[in-house]
Design a protein around this motif. Structure first.
Motif, short mmCIF file in Angstrom:
data_model
loop_
_atom_site.label_atom_id
_atom_site.label_comp_id
_atom_site.label_asym_id
_atom_site.label_seq_id
_atom_site.Cartn_x
_atom_site.Cartn_y
_atom_site.Cartn_z
N SER A 256 62.69 2.94 54.74
CA SER A 256 61.72 3.95 55.09
C SER A 256 61.04 4.42 53.81
O SER A 256 61.60 5.20 53.04
CB SER A 256 62.39 5.13 55.80
N ALA A 257 59.83 3.93 53.58
CA ALA A 257 59.09 4.21 52.35
C ALA A 257 58.20 5.43 52.54
O ALA A 257 56.99 5.38 52.34
CB ALA A 257 58.29 2.99 51.93
N SER A 258 58.82 6.50 52.92
CA SER A 258 58.10 7.75 53.16
C SER A 258 58.73 8.85 52.32
O SER A 258 59.95 8.82 52.07
CB SER A 258 58.20 8.12 54.64
N PRO A 259 57.94 9.82 51.92
CA PRO A 259 58.53 10.96 51.20
C PRO A 259 59.34 11.88 52.13
O PRO A 259 60.08 12.73 51.65
CB PRO A 259 57.32 11.68 50.61
N ARG A 260 59.21 11.68 53.43
CA ARG A 260 59.91 12.53 54.40
C ARG A 260 61.05 11.75 55.05
O ARG A 260 60.82 10.79 55.76
CB ARG A 260 58.95 13.05 55.46
N LYS A 261 62.28 12.19 54.81
CA LYS A 261 63.45 11.48 55.32
C LYS A 261 63.54 11.50 56.84
O LYS A 261 64.05 10.56 57.44
CB LYS A 261 64.72 12.07 54.72
N GLU A 262 63.05 12.52 57.47
CA GLU A 262 63.16 12.63 58.93
C GLU A 262 61.79 12.61 59.59
O GLU A 262 61.60 13.19 60.67
CB GLU A 262 63.93 13.89 59.29
N GLY A 263 60.85 11.89 59.01
CA GLY A 263 59.52 11.81 59.55
C GLY A 263 59.34 10.63 60.49
O GLY A 263 60.30 9.98 60.92
N ASN A 264 58.09 10.36 60.79
CA ASN A 264 57.75 9.28 61.73
C ASN A 264 58.22 7.91 61.25
O ASN A 264 58.72 7.12 62.04
CB ASN A 264 56.24 9.26 61.98
N THR A 265 58.04 7.64 59.98
CA THR A 265 58.42 6.32 59.46
C THR A 265 59.91 6.08 59.65
O THR A 265 60.32 5.01 60.12
CB THR A 265 58.03 6.17 57.97
N ALA A 266 60.72 7.06 59.28
CA ALA A 266 62.18 6.92 59.42
C ALA A 266 62.55 6.72 60.89
O ALA A 266 63.40 5.87 61.21
CB ALA A 266 62.88 8.14 58.85
N TRP A 267 61.94 7.49 61.79
CA TRP A 267 62.26 7.36 63.21
C TRP A 267 61.91 5.95 63.70
O TRP A 267 62.69 5.32 64.41
CB TRP A 267 61.50 8.41 64.03
N ILE A 268 60.74 5.45 63.31
CA ILE A 268 60.30 4.12 63.73
C ILE A 268 61.25 3.05 63.22
O ILE A 268 61.69 2.16 63.97
CB ILE A 268 58.85 3.86 63.26
N ILE A 269 61.61 3.11 61.95
CA ILE A 269 62.54 2.13 61.37
C ILE A 269 63.88 2.19 62.09
O ILE A 269 64.45 1.15 62.46
CB ILE A 269 62.73 2.37 59.85
N ASN A 270 64.39 3.39 62.31
CA ASN A 270 65.69 3.51 62.97
C ASN A 270 65.66 3.02 64.41
O ASN A 270 66.64 2.46 64.90
CB ASN A 270 66.20 4.95 62.87
N LYS A 271 64.54 3.20 65.09
CA LYS A 271 64.42 2.70 66.46
C LYS A 271 64.41 1.16 66.46
O LYS A 271 65.04 0.52 67.31
CB LYS A 271 63.16 3.26 67.12
N ILE A 272 63.73 0.56 65.48
CA ILE A 272 63.74 -0.91 65.36
C ILE A 272 65.17 -1.40 65.09
O ILE A 272 65.65 -2.35 65.72
CB ILE A 272 62.78 -1.37 64.26
N LEU A 273 65.86 -0.73 64.18
CA LEU A 273 67.24 -1.12 63.87
C LEU A 273 68.16 -0.92 65.06
O LEU A 273 69.10 -1.69 65.27
CB LEU A 273 67.75 -0.36 62.64
N GLU A 274 67.89 0.09 65.87
CA GLU A 274 68.68 0.32 67.09
C GLU A 274 68.55 -0.88 68.03
O GLU A 274 69.54 -1.36 68.60
CB GLU A 274 68.20 1.59 67.78
N GLY A 275 67.33 -1.39 68.18
CA GLY A 275 67.13 -2.57 69.01
C GLY A 275 67.84 -3.79 68.47
O GLY A 275 68.40 -4.59 69.22
N ALA A 276 67.86 -3.93 67.14
CA ALA A 276 68.56 -5.05 66.51
C ALA A 276 70.07 -4.92 66.70
O ALA A 276 70.77 -5.90 66.99
CB ALA A 276 68.21 -5.12 65.02
N LYS A 277 70.56 -3.70 66.54
CA LYS A 277 72.00 -3.45 66.68
C LYS A 277 72.47 -3.75 68.10
O LYS A 277 73.57 -4.26 68.31
CB LYS A 277 72.31 -2.01 66.29
N GLU A 278 71.64 -3.45 69.08
CA GLU A 278 71.98 -3.74 70.47
C GLU A 278 72.13 -5.24 70.72
O GLU A 278 72.78 -5.65 71.68
CB GLU A 278 70.93 -3.15 71.41
N GLN A 279 71.54 -6.04 69.86
CA GLN A 279 71.66 -7.50 69.96
C GLN A 279 72.75 -8.05 69.04
O GLN A 279 72.83 -9.25 68.81
CB GLN A 279 70.31 -8.17 69.64
#
Length: 192
Positions: free
Chosen positions: A7-30
């Protein structure tokens, strides 16, 4: 399969972090093993153009948190790099990270290094306030090409537009779409 999200954002809990974590959630489910890195938590200095990475062990000589990322990337099968779009391009944090990849991934035009770098899967994700997803397309295309020149196997460039209208986590359409990107990365089911 090991997948790392950045997450290359200055905000740890911003939109970028949420998007990255949601992508990783989909990967983890597989069945993927995943890890997130937040650039807001890391001390990564800009490239000094010292060419120390061209001597000795062919590694960056700057001792900062980028060393952790080099090690993590070495053992990963795929990377997901997310950045907010600032002034029509990636964030300063993403640019510093990208510049520092020079030490490990720049094309050295040698079969040895091409083999070492080739095949690392990469998904790029940009989010922007502007609702027109194609507004900065020339820059996104350029960024994809740059990573391909570094021998990354770019599996997709995704743009999440219209972020001025509210946070990513409140957009129901994104929950499934982002998870599907992560799932596709593991299952290697990408649109042609």
């Amino acid at each position: 399969m090991k997948i790392i999200g950045f997450s290359a954002s200055p905000r740890k809990e911003g939109n970028t972090a949420w998007i990255i974590n949601k992508i990783l959630e989909g990967a983890k489910e597989q069945g993927a093993e995943t890890r997130s890195w937040y650039f807001s938590d890391l001390d990564i200095k800009p490239c000094q153009s010292c060419y120390g990475c061209k001597q000795g062990e062919l590694r960056c000589i700057i001792k900062d948190d980028m060393q952790k990322l080099y090690d993590a990337m070495e053992h990963a099968d795929a990377l997901v790099l997310g950045s907010p779009t600032y002034m029509g391009q990636m964030s300063a944090q993403a640019k510093i990270f990208t510049d520092r990849l020079f030490a490990q991934y720049h094309p050295r035009f040698s079969p040895q290094f091409k083999e070492q770098n080739a095949g690392k899967k990469l998904v790029l994700v940009f989010n922007q306030g502007n609702p027109d997803a194609g507004m900065f397309q020339p820059y996104y295309d350029y960024t994809q090409k740059m990573f391909q020149l570094l021998e990354f196997d770019v599996k997709g460039v995704h743009v999440v537009a219209g972020m001025r209208n509210g946070p990513a986590h409140e957009r129901k359409d994104l929950h499934t779409v982002m998870k599907e990107i992560g799932s596709a990365l593991v299952l290697e089911r990408f649109p042609e």
